[in-house]
Enzyme design. Structure first.
Site, PDB file in Angstrom:
ATOM      1  N   TYR A   1      -4.860  13.240 -14.147  1.00  0.00           N
ATOM      2  CA  TYR A   1      -5.582  12.319 -14.223  1.00  0.00           C
ATOM      3  C   TYR A   1      -6.861  13.401 -14.150  1.00  0.00           C
ATOM      4  O   TYR A   1      -7.890  12.607 -13.066  1.00  0.00           O
ATOM      5  CB  TYR A   1      -5.490  12.455 -12.951  1.00  0.00           C
ATOM      6  CG  TYR A   1      -3.805  11.369 -12.704  1.00  0.00           C
ATOM      7  CD1 TYR A   1      -3.201  10.311 -13.386  1.00  0.00           C
ATOM      8  CD2 TYR A   1      -2.967  11.524 -11.579  1.00  0.00           C
ATOM      9  CE1 TYR A   1      -1.745   9.784 -13.334  1.00  0.00           C
ATOM     10  CE2 TYR A   1      -1.959  10.872 -11.131  1.00  0.00           C
ATOM     11  CZ  TYR A   1      -1.583   9.914 -11.992  1.00  0.00           C
ATOM     12  OH  TYR A   1      -0.147   9.569 -11.031  1.00  0.00           O
TER      13      TYR A   1
ATOM     14  N   CYS B   1       3.152  28.519 -17.189  1.00  0.00           N
ATOM     15  CA  CYS B   1       2.678  28.543 -18.122  1.00  0.00           C
ATOM     16  C   CYS B   1       1.946  27.769 -18.826  1.00  0.00           C
ATOM     17  O   CYS B   1       2.048  27.774 -20.565  1.00  0.00           O
ATOM     18  CB  CYS B   1       4.191  28.985 -18.819  1.00  0.00           C
ATOM     19  SG  CYS B   1       5.304  27.879 -18.531  1.00  0.00           S
TER      20      CYS B   1
ATOM     21  N   PRO C   1       1.261  -0.981  -0.055  1.00  0.00           N
ATOM     22  CA  PRO C   1       0.287   0.337   0.544  1.00  0.00           C
ATOM     23  C   PRO C   1       0.875   1.475  -0.482  1.00  0.00           C
ATOM     24  O   PRO C   1       1.846   1.253   0.510  1.00  0.00           O
ATOM     25  CB  PRO C   1      -0.733   0.140   1.636  1.00  0.00           C
ATOM     26  CG  PRO C   1       0.009  -1.461   2.319  1.00  0.00           C
ATOM     27  CD  PRO C   1       0.987  -1.952   1.332  1.00  0.00           C
TER      28      PRO C   1
ATOM     29  N   ARG D   1      -0.761   4.964  -0.914  1.00  0.00           N
ATOM     30  CA  ARG D   1      -2.319   5.975  -0.992  1.00  0.00           C
ATOM     31  C   ARG D   1      -2.755   5.621   0.572  1.00  0.00           C
ATOM     32  O   ARG D   1      -3.088   6.728   0.813  1.00  0.00           O
ATOM     33  CB  ARG D   1      -2.855   5.943  -2.585  1.00  0.00           C
ATOM     34  CG  ARG D   1      -3.946   7.106  -2.721  1.00  0.00           C
ATOM     35  CD  ARG D   1      -4.459   7.026  -3.464  1.00  0.00           C
ATOM     36  NE  ARG D   1      -4.632   6.295  -4.655  1.00  0.00           N
ATOM     37  CZ  ARG D   1      -3.841   7.286  -5.422  1.00  0.00           C
ATOM     38  NH1 ARG D   1      -3.902   8.994  -5.785  1.00  0.00           N
ATOM     39  NH2 ARG D   1      -3.651   6.714  -6.716  1.00  0.00           N
TER      40      ARG D   1
HETATM   41  N1  LLP Z   1       2.691  -1.954  -5.931  1.00  0.00           N
HETATM   42  C1  LLP Z   1       2.988  -1.139  -7.066  1.00  0.00           C
HETATM   43  C2  LLP Z   1       3.541  -2.468  -8.118  1.00  0.00           C
HETATM   44  C3  LLP Z   1       2.587   0.155  -8.113  1.00  0.00           C
HETATM   45  O1  LLP Z   1       2.998   0.455  -9.083  1.00  0.00           O
HETATM   46  C4  LLP Z   1       2.204   0.578  -7.059  1.00  0.00           C
HETATM   47  C5  LLP Z   1       1.264   2.170  -7.455  1.00  0.00           C
HETATM   48  C6  LLP Z   1       2.012   0.788  -6.137  1.00  0.00           C
HETATM   49  C7  LLP Z   1       1.913  -0.677  -5.445  1.00  0.00           C
HETATM   50  C8  LLP Z   1       1.287   1.533  -4.414  1.00  0.00           C
HETATM   51  O2  LLP Z   1      -0.106   1.763  -5.036  1.00  0.00           O
HETATM   52  P1  LLP Z   1      -1.106   2.083  -4.066  1.00  0.00           P
HETATM   53  O3  LLP Z   1      -1.085   1.836  -2.888  1.00  0.00           O
HETATM   54  O4  LLP Z   1       0.193   3.662  -3.694  1.00  0.00           O
HETATM   55  O5  LLP Z   1      -2.030   3.438  -5.178  1.00  0.00           O
HETATM   56  N2  LLP Z   1       0.321   8.848  -9.493  1.00  0.00           N
HETATM   57  C9  LLP Z   1      -0.608   7.905  -9.301  1.00  0.00           C
HETATM   58  C10 LLP Z   1      -0.234   6.369  -9.162  1.00  0.00           C
HETATM   59  C11 LLP Z   1       0.822   5.778  -9.378  1.00  0.00           C
HETATM   60  C12 LLP Z   1       0.608   4.169  -9.197  1.00  0.00           C
HETATM   61  C13 LLP Z   1       1.723   4.080  -9.627  1.00  0.00           C
HETATM   62  N3  LLP Z   1       1.425   2.427  -9.141  1.00  0.00           N
HETATM   63  C14 LLP Z   1      -1.128   8.816  -8.355  1.00  0.00           C
HETATM   64  O6  LLP Z   1      -0.812  10.156  -8.696  1.00  0.00           O
HETATM   65  O7  LLP Z   1      -2.611   8.875  -8.396  1.00  0.00           O
END
Ligand code: LLP
Length: 430
Positions: A334, A360, A274, A276
């Site tokens: 996004y 800009c 996890p 986010r």
């Molecule tokens: N594991 C892998 C292999 C991943 O690619 C990611 C996120 C995570 C774990 C963690 O995912 P989470 O629990 O945070 O959803 N920049 C984007 C989010 C990109 C996520 C990329 N991979 C945003 O701001 O929404």
């Protein structure tokens, strides 16, 4: 109650007034609640308590060292997505056996770094990558523990830019190729398959794709074990979303209740990645109003009053902030929604406005069509739920300097990253 609460009119973080922090450290500024991070980490840990599990915090969400260290002291492990994130994990005090190394394009140098360190597992993404890990490991007369990242062809029903589990996405090994690949990898001396991994996307607020992905991993693990591969762990990835607008979404407990019945039987250790879920609601971006201006008039506004029923476009307000896409890219990339609130609530009449950044680009907009008490130049605002993928995705576009970051711990504000200087920015240039 931890986190960001109003004390009378003033927004505070764990009891510390945000306007005081901004006055001391300037804006744009990220502020994090250590207590919220701890609470959210512990909620996941508790939800999975009945099953052997390991939480590998996804550093990509926010790898500021103090945050990585905090998570380590809470008992987390680390998920690193690049050689740089492995270095950060080590500097934050994680030991190699606490690190999983993921990523769709790992260079030989990065693989060698992970192999030499002896990380817990490398999550491999293709037959080619298995061959490279095998060759690099045999050169070193070692055997590397790998997990196969499976692409289960599951639609995460999230923003297409952060959907990773469809067979048309670049990630992972197509699920139908895994058994064959596993059989062939069994003959390689440089690798040992110890787990299966899937990550189908991020900001997922419907549990169905996550349960489908878990089901695919669990059934594949059964087949691989029957064929003689000792699968020790199932890595379910990250992806569980948070509520950016206040609407209810499934939390850690709902997620555990949904996936545990599927994976428990396997007896495998459950690895979670996890990002986010732990840090997003634990951070805000503080920013000040630089300018307030109206849009130019339409020709019909200039004409003598006509039968035009729409309000004059002059009523449209732009509130120009000192933070924008360089500090927080998510709205631009996004179309992501983040609540924006005045730090000190006023009783000014509500107006509709676009909250924009100073860069800009027209897309440099933090929030469109917001209803806010009429903003005034100099006022301080908070962009909420920006602890994940905020500072981690900041850039120097327009030669802007990376913002400072403060963490509130035990009722005290600690600067955990100072603002970049122009000399530091230019130091690399010859
Ligand atoms: N594991 C892998 C292999 C991943 O690619 C990611 C996120 C995570 C774990 C963690 O995912 P989470 O629990 O945070 O959803 N920049 C984007 C989010 C990109 C996520 C990329 N991979 C945003 O701001 O929404």
């Amino acid at each position: 109650m931890t986190g960001f609460q109003r004390e009378a009119a003033a927004l505070a973080c764990d009891g510390v007034a945000l306007d005081r922090i901004a006055a001391e450290h300037g804006t744009p500024l990220y502020v994090y609640s250590a207590a919220t991070i701890a609470e959210r980490y512990r909620a996941i840990d508790a939800a999975f308590a009945e099953c052997p599990h390991a939480i590998h915090y996804a550093l990509k969400a926010n790898s500021t060292l103090a945050i990585a260290r905090l998570l380590r002291t809470l008992g987390a492990n680390a998920d690193a997505n690049s050689g740089g994130e492995i270095d950060v994990a080590l500097r934050a005090g994680f030991i190699p056996s606490q690190i999983v190394f993921t990523g769709v394009g790992k260079t030989d140098a990065e693989l060698a770094q992970a192999i030499d360190l002896g990380v817990r597992t490398i999550n491999v993404e293709s037959a080619g990558e298995i061959a490279r890990v095998d060759a690099l490991s045999r050169d070193r007369q070692t055997r590397t523990r790998i997990a196969l990242r499976v692409n289960p062809d599951v639609d995460a029903k999230t923003h297409p830019h952060i959907s990773t589990g469809l067979r048309t996405n670049k990630f992972g090994i197509p699920i139908h190729d895994v058994k064959d690949l596993c059989a062939r990898a069994g003959f390689l001396d440089g690798v040992q398959i110890v787990g299966l991994h899937a990550h189908v996307g991020s900001q997922i607020t419907d549990l169905e794709p996550l349960t489908r992905s878990a089901r695919a991993l669990a059934s594949l693990a059964g087949e691989l074990r029957a064929a003689g591969t000792a699968i020790e762990h199932l890595d379910l990835g990250g992806g569980l979303g948070v509520s950016y607008d206040g609407a209810p979404v499934p939390g850690a407990r709902d997620y555990a209740d949904a996936v545990l019945p599927i994976v428990r039987e396997s007896g495998a250790t459950i690895v979670l990645e996890p990002g986010r879920q732990i840090v997003a609601p634990a951070g805000v971006l503080l920013t000040r109003v630089i300018d307030v201006k109206t849009a130019g008039p339409r020709p019909s506004d200039l004409a003598p009053r006509s039968s035009d029923l729409q309000p004059p476009i002059r009523d449209r307000l732009f509130v120009v902030m000192d933070a924008g896409m360089t500090e927080l890219l998510r709205p631009m990339l996004y179309n992501a929604f983040h609540r924006i609130e005045p730090v000190i609530q006023t009783d000014a009449p509500l107006v509709s406005c676009d909250v924009v950044g100073p860069l800009c680009e027209t897309s440099d907009t933090l929030g469109k069509d917001r209803r806010l008490p009429r903003p005034e130049v100099g006022e301080l605002y908070a962009v909420l739920d920006t602890g994940a993928y905020g500072s981690a995705m900041a850039s120097n576009y327009n030669r802007r300097l990376l913002p400072a970051e403060v963490m509130i711990e035990n009722g005290r504000a600690r600067l955990i990253r100072r603002r970049q200087t122009i000399d530091e920015l230019l130091a690399l240039e010859l």
